[in-house]
Design an enzyme around this catalytic site. Structure first.
Site, PDB file in Angstrom:
ATOM      1  N   GLU A  93       0.826  -1.208   0.000  1.00  0.00           N
ATOM      2  CA  GLU A  93       0.000   0.000   0.000  1.00  0.00           C
ATOM      3  C   GLU A  93       0.857   1.254   0.000  1.00  0.00           C
ATOM      4  O   GLU A  93       1.883   1.334   0.673  1.00  0.00           O
ATOM      5  CB  GLU A  93      -0.933  -0.005   1.207  1.00  0.00           C
ATOM      6  CG  GLU A  93      -2.092  -0.945   0.974  1.00  0.00           C
ATOM      7  CD  GLU A  93      -2.937  -1.156   2.206  1.00  0.00           C
ATOM      8  OE1 GLU A  93      -4.058  -0.645   2.245  1.00  0.00           O
ATOM      9  OE2 GLU A  93      -2.462  -1.828   3.137  1.00  0.00           O
ATOM     10  N   CYS A 106       3.604   8.482   0.921  1.00  0.00           N
ATOM     11  CA  CYS A 106       3.923   7.597   2.037  1.00  0.00           C
ATOM     12  C   CYS A 106       4.050   6.178   1.482  1.00  0.00           C
ATOM     13  O   CYS A 106       3.099   5.640   0.922  1.00  0.00           O
ATOM     14  CB  CYS A 106       2.801   7.685   3.075  1.00  0.00           C
ATOM     15  SG  CYS A 106       3.037   6.544   4.448  1.00  0.00           S
ATOM     16  N   CYS A 113       3.572  -6.435   8.570  1.00  0.00           N
ATOM     17  CA  CYS A 113       4.570  -5.935   9.532  1.00  0.00           C
ATOM     18  C   CYS A 113       4.756  -6.966  10.639  1.00  0.00           C
ATOM     19  O   CYS A 113       3.785  -7.548  11.110  1.00  0.00           O
ATOM     20  CB  CYS A 113       4.091  -4.607  10.123  1.00  0.00           C
ATOM     21  SG  CYS A 113       5.296  -3.853  11.247  1.00  0.00           S
ATOM     22  N   CYS A 117       2.400  -3.791  17.404  1.00  0.00           N
ATOM     23  CA  CYS A 117       1.857  -2.628  18.100  1.00  0.00           C
ATOM     24  C   CYS A 117       0.341  -2.815  18.193  1.00  0.00           C
ATOM     25  O   CYS A 117      -0.322  -3.057  17.179  1.00  0.00           O
ATOM     26  CB  CYS A 117       2.207  -1.347  17.353  1.00  0.00           C
ATOM     27  SG  CYS A 117       3.990  -1.166  17.087  1.00  0.00           S
ATOM     28  N   CYS A 120      -2.231  -0.596  15.994  1.00  0.00           N
ATOM     29  CA  CYS A 120      -2.024  -0.441  14.551  1.00  0.00           C
ATOM     30  C   CYS A 120      -2.641  -1.616  13.789  1.00  0.00           C
ATOM     31  O   CYS A 120      -2.390  -2.777  14.110  1.00  0.00           O
ATOM     32  CB  CYS A 120      -0.528  -0.361  14.264  1.00  0.00           C
ATOM     33  SG  CYS A 120      -0.160  -0.178  12.510  1.00  0.00           S
ATOM     34  N   GLY A 166       4.904  -1.827   7.570  1.00  0.00           N
ATOM     35  CA  GLY A 166       6.211  -2.427   7.810  1.00  0.00           C
ATOM     36  C   GLY A 166       7.120  -1.598   8.678  1.00  0.00           C
ATOM     37  O   GLY A 166       6.838  -0.440   8.981  1.00  0.00           O
ATOM     38  N   GLU A 167       8.211  -2.222   9.076  1.00  0.00           N
ATOM     39  CA  GLU A 167       9.229  -1.529   9.868  1.00  0.00           C
ATOM     40  C   GLU A 167      10.451  -1.329   8.960  1.00  0.00           C
ATOM     41  O   GLU A 167      11.180  -2.282   8.672  1.00  0.00           O
ATOM     42  CB  GLU A 167       9.569  -2.381  11.107  1.00  0.00           C
ATOM     43  CG  GLU A 167      10.788  -1.923  11.874  1.00  0.00           C
ATOM     44  CD  GLU A 167      10.843  -0.422  12.173  1.00  0.00           C
ATOM     45  OE1 GLU A 167       9.859   0.149  12.673  1.00  0.00           O
ATOM     46  OE2 GLU A 167      11.891   0.206  11.885  1.00  0.00           O
ATOM     47  N   SER A 198      10.446   6.477   9.394  1.00  0.00           N
ATOM     48  CA  SER A 198       9.940   6.298  10.751  1.00  0.00           C
ATOM     49  C   SER A 198      10.261   4.899  11.247  1.00  0.00           C
ATOM     50  O   SER A 198      10.081   3.914  10.524  1.00  0.00           O
ATOM     51  CB  SER A 198       8.428   6.515  10.748  1.00  0.00           C
ATOM     52  OG  SER A 198       7.907   6.323  12.040  1.00  0.00           O
ATOM     53  N   SER A 221       8.573   6.347  16.582  1.00  0.00           N
ATOM     54  CA  SER A 221       7.230   6.184  17.142  1.00  0.00           C
ATOM     55  C   SER A 221       7.357   5.850  18.623  1.00  0.00           C
ATOM     56  O   SER A 221       7.962   4.844  18.982  1.00  0.00           O
ATOM     57  CB  SER A 221       6.496   5.060  16.421  1.00  0.00           C
ATOM     58  OG  SER A 221       6.425   5.377  15.047  1.00  0.00           O
ATOM     59  N   LEU A 222       6.792   6.688  19.444  1.00  0.00           N
ATOM     60  CA  LEU A 222       6.993   6.548  20.890  1.00  0.00           C
ATOM     61  C   LEU A 222       5.756   5.940  21.569  1.00  0.00           C
ATOM     62  O   LEU A 222       5.851   4.921  22.231  1.00  0.00           O
ATOM     63  CB  LEU A 222       7.313   7.924  21.477  1.00  0.00           C
ATOM     64  CG  LEU A 222       8.331   7.978  22.600  1.00  0.00           C
ATOM     65  CD1 LEU A 222       9.570   7.164  22.287  1.00  0.00           C
ATOM     66  CD2 LEU A 222       8.708   9.424  22.883  1.00  0.00           C
ATOM     67  N   ASN A 301      -6.318   6.912  14.661  1.00  0.00           N
ATOM     68  CA  ASN A 301      -7.241   6.726  13.542  1.00  0.00           C
ATOM     69  C   ASN A 301      -8.018   5.430  13.734  1.00  0.00           C
ATOM     70  O   ASN A 301      -7.439   4.420  14.144  1.00  0.00           O
ATOM     71  CB  ASN A 301      -6.461   6.666  12.226  1.00  0.00           C
ATOM     72  CG  ASN A 301      -5.766   7.983  11.947  1.00  0.00           C
ATOM     73  OD1 ASN A 301      -6.382   9.045  11.986  1.00  0.00           O
ATOM     74  ND2 ASN A 301      -4.468   7.934  11.709  1.00  0.00           N
ATOM     75  N   CYS A 344      -2.429   7.002   9.134  1.00  0.00           N
ATOM     76  CA  CYS A 344      -1.454   6.255   9.939  1.00  0.00           C
ATOM     77  C   CYS A 344      -2.120   5.078  10.634  1.00  0.00           C
ATOM     78  O   CYS A 344      -3.156   5.233  11.270  1.00  0.00           O
ATOM     79  CB  CYS A 344      -0.875   7.134  11.041  1.00  0.00           C
ATOM     80  SG  CYS A 344       0.113   8.482  10.462  1.00  0.00           S
TER      81      CYS A 344
HETATM   82  N1  SAH Z   1       6.973   0.719  11.788  1.00  0.00           N
HETATM   83  C1  SAH Z   1       7.344   2.111  11.637  1.00  0.00           C
HETATM   84  C2  SAH Z   1       6.735   2.746  10.410  1.00  0.00           C
HETATM   85  C3  SAH Z   1       5.227   2.924  10.463  1.00  0.00           C
HETATM   86  S1  SAH Z   1       4.884   4.590  10.744  1.00  0.00           S
HETATM   87  C4  SAH Z   1       6.986   2.865  12.901  1.00  0.00           C
HETATM   88  O1  SAH Z   1       6.322   2.294  13.770  1.00  0.00           O
HETATM   89  O2  SAH Z   1       7.414   4.002  13.061  1.00  0.00           O
HETATM   90  C5  SAH Z   1       3.227   4.564  11.188  1.00  0.00           C
HETATM   91  C6  SAH Z   1       2.949   5.540  12.316  1.00  0.00           C
HETATM   92  O3  SAH Z   1       1.549   5.504  12.604  1.00  0.00           O
HETATM   93  C7  SAH Z   1       3.655   5.185  13.613  1.00  0.00           C
HETATM   94  O4  SAH Z   1       4.097   6.346  14.236  1.00  0.00           O
HETATM   95  C8  SAH Z   1       2.541   4.564  14.447  1.00  0.00           C
HETATM   96  O5  SAH Z   1       2.780   4.720  15.810  1.00  0.00           O
HETATM   97  C9  SAH Z   1       1.341   5.322  13.990  1.00  0.00           C
HETATM   98  N2  SAH Z   1       0.086   4.604  14.115  1.00  0.00           N
HETATM   99  C10 SAH Z   1      -0.116   3.278  14.076  1.00  0.00           C
HETATM  100  N3  SAH Z   1      -1.422   2.987  14.185  1.00  0.00           N
HETATM  101  C11 SAH Z   1      -2.064   4.161  14.289  1.00  0.00           C
HETATM  102  C12 SAH Z   1      -3.437   4.533  14.363  1.00  0.00           C
HETATM  103  N4  SAH Z   1      -4.390   3.626  14.350  1.00  0.00           N
HETATM  104  N5  SAH Z   1      -3.725   5.838  14.439  1.00  0.00           N
HETATM  105  C13 SAH Z   1      -2.762   6.770  14.389  1.00  0.00           C
HETATM  106  N6  SAH Z   1      -1.448   6.484  14.278  1.00  0.00           N
HETATM  107  C14 SAH Z   1      -1.111   5.192  14.237  1.00  0.00           C
END
Ligand code: SAH
Length: 369
Positions: A93, A106, A113, A117, A120, A166-167, A198, A221-222, A301, A344
């Site tokens: 995607e 993006c 992935c 998390c 996500c 993905g990471e 990211s 991503s924290l 989201n 996201c």
């Molecule tokens: N794996 C990498 C790249 C993905 S970035 C990473 O984790 O950074 C995708 C971003 O969207 C991350 O910052 C993640 O924390 C955030 N994210 C994941 N699920 C989400 C959601 N449902 N709503 C908003 N942000 C989300």
């Protein structure tokens, strides 16, 4: 049939060598590179400046494009999501986000992935496989062609974010190769300075990225200010806990250019990580490490069936105010493409549009009972 080489994943020198192996002069390699990366052609048939016999030879051993479009979704806000599939039938995607000053693409680094998390949707796919450099570059070519027309020069700057499925740091070499290919002035010419990658916090790769001269920007991503909560939300934290992560960030900071900052993304989950106390903990954590960073607050989201809700706007504001009062730069990110599962954390190869609560109400209004 012998394994076909995906030419979009080759650098110009590699293409020159490839042409050489077929008994062709160097300039043929350069010509193909320009056709793929500058003119953004996706088939040899369109490369009419190549002799017919050579095109036939290419078609036997190589491919110009491997991704095929399955569906294309356009959001009310203009965001586009492309659901494509690889030659081995796995979902990829990509999201095109039109913006006032420049547009953003993006891209995904993996199909699915491996990280889990909890907030996500992509995590629900599990890891299907990592994408190769060509599959990464092709996503950008595809989005540019769809947005501006095949091969048409991009009317303004394009930014890339490696924030799709993905990471990226678990697919490091192909990612760096894709960035090298895209930076070539003879091709797409999207330089690393226009790219942000990211990571969920793959510490060794953060340290490695710092050593690369021409590197992209970094976002991390924290999602939580303490190990206890982060272990729960982002299991990768058990492997690389916050102290190790922030120590790597401190190291990375040395590679920042004078005006550069790196970014922390903080998804805001109603009642989970969005209290005033957690805002203070987050500010203290970042201040303790004296990091030159900013925090992007991302309201969650919709990710049905995941048990989370976005923090209400006044909660987000209060969180932001506390961060700022403690000297931490904080921004609220406006979600884009939520209605088409393009925002996201929503990339999960969904084949439908999201029914927003607003729309649901409208629908209810016309359905009696
Ligand atoms: N794996 C990498 C790249 C993905 S970035 C990473 O984790 O950074 C995708 C971003 O969207 C991350 O910052 C993640 O924390 C955030 N994210 C994941 N699920 C989400 C959601 N449902 N709503 C908003 N942000 C989300």
């Amino acid at each position: 049939m012998p394994e076909q080489t995906h030419l979009t994943g080759l650098t110009e020198p590699e293409l020159i060598a490839f042409a050489g192996n077929l008994g062709e002069p160097h300039y043929r390699g350069r010509q193909i590179f320009g056709a793929l990366q500058h003119r953004r052609l996706r088939s040899f048939d369109e490369m009419t400046d190549l002799p017919l016999a050579f095109r036939a030879k290419l078609a036997e051993r190589a491919t110009a494009a491997t991704l095929t479009l399955e569906s294309r979704y356009v959001s009310e806000d203009g965001t586009r999501r492309y659901l494509m599939k690889t030659h081995d039938n796995l979902p990829v995607e990509t999201v095109f986000i039109p913006e006032e000053r420049r547009d953003t693409i993006c891209f995904s680094s993996q199909s699915g992935c491996p990280l889990q998390c909890t907030f996500c949707l992509t995590a629900q796919l599990g890891l299907l496989r990592s994408l190769d450099a060509g599959e990464i570059v092709e996503q950008i070519i595809f989005a540019l062609n769809d947005a501006y027309g095949p091969g048409v020069k991009t009317p303004r700057g394009v930014n890339l974010v490696g924030m799709g499925a993905g990471e990226p740091f678990l697919n490091f070499e192909p990612l760096l190769k894709a960035l090298r290919i895209m930076a070539d002035p003879q091709g797409l010419f999207i330089v690393p300075n226009r790219v942000t990658i990211s990571t969920a916090g793959v510490v060794p790769r953060i340290r490695e990225l710092a050593t690369i001269a021409d590197r992209p920007h970094l976002a991390i991503s924290l999602a939580a200010p303490t190990d206890e909560l982060r272990n729960e939300l982002m299991p990768i934290n058990k492997r690389w806990p916050l102290e190790e992560l922030l120590a790597a960030c401190k190291e990375f900071e040395k590679s920042l250019k004078p005006s550069e900052r790196f970014t922390f993304e903080y998804v805001m989950l109603d009642g989970i990580n969005d209290s005033d106390e957690q805002a203070r903990q987050l500010a203290n954590l970042l201040n303790r490490h004296a990091l030159r960073a900013k925090v992007n607050l991302i309201p969650h989201n919709a990710a049905d069936p995941l048990p989370y809700f976005p923090s209400p706007p006044e909660r987000v504001e209060s969180f932001k105010t506390i961060l700022e009062s403690k000297g931490v730069h904080a921004f609220v990110r406006q979600p884009r493409g939520r209605d088409i599962y393009a925002a996201c954390g929503q990339l999960a190869a969904r084949r439908e549009k999201l029914i927003l609560p607003q729309l649901k109400q409208d629908r209810n209004a016309v359905i009696p009972g």
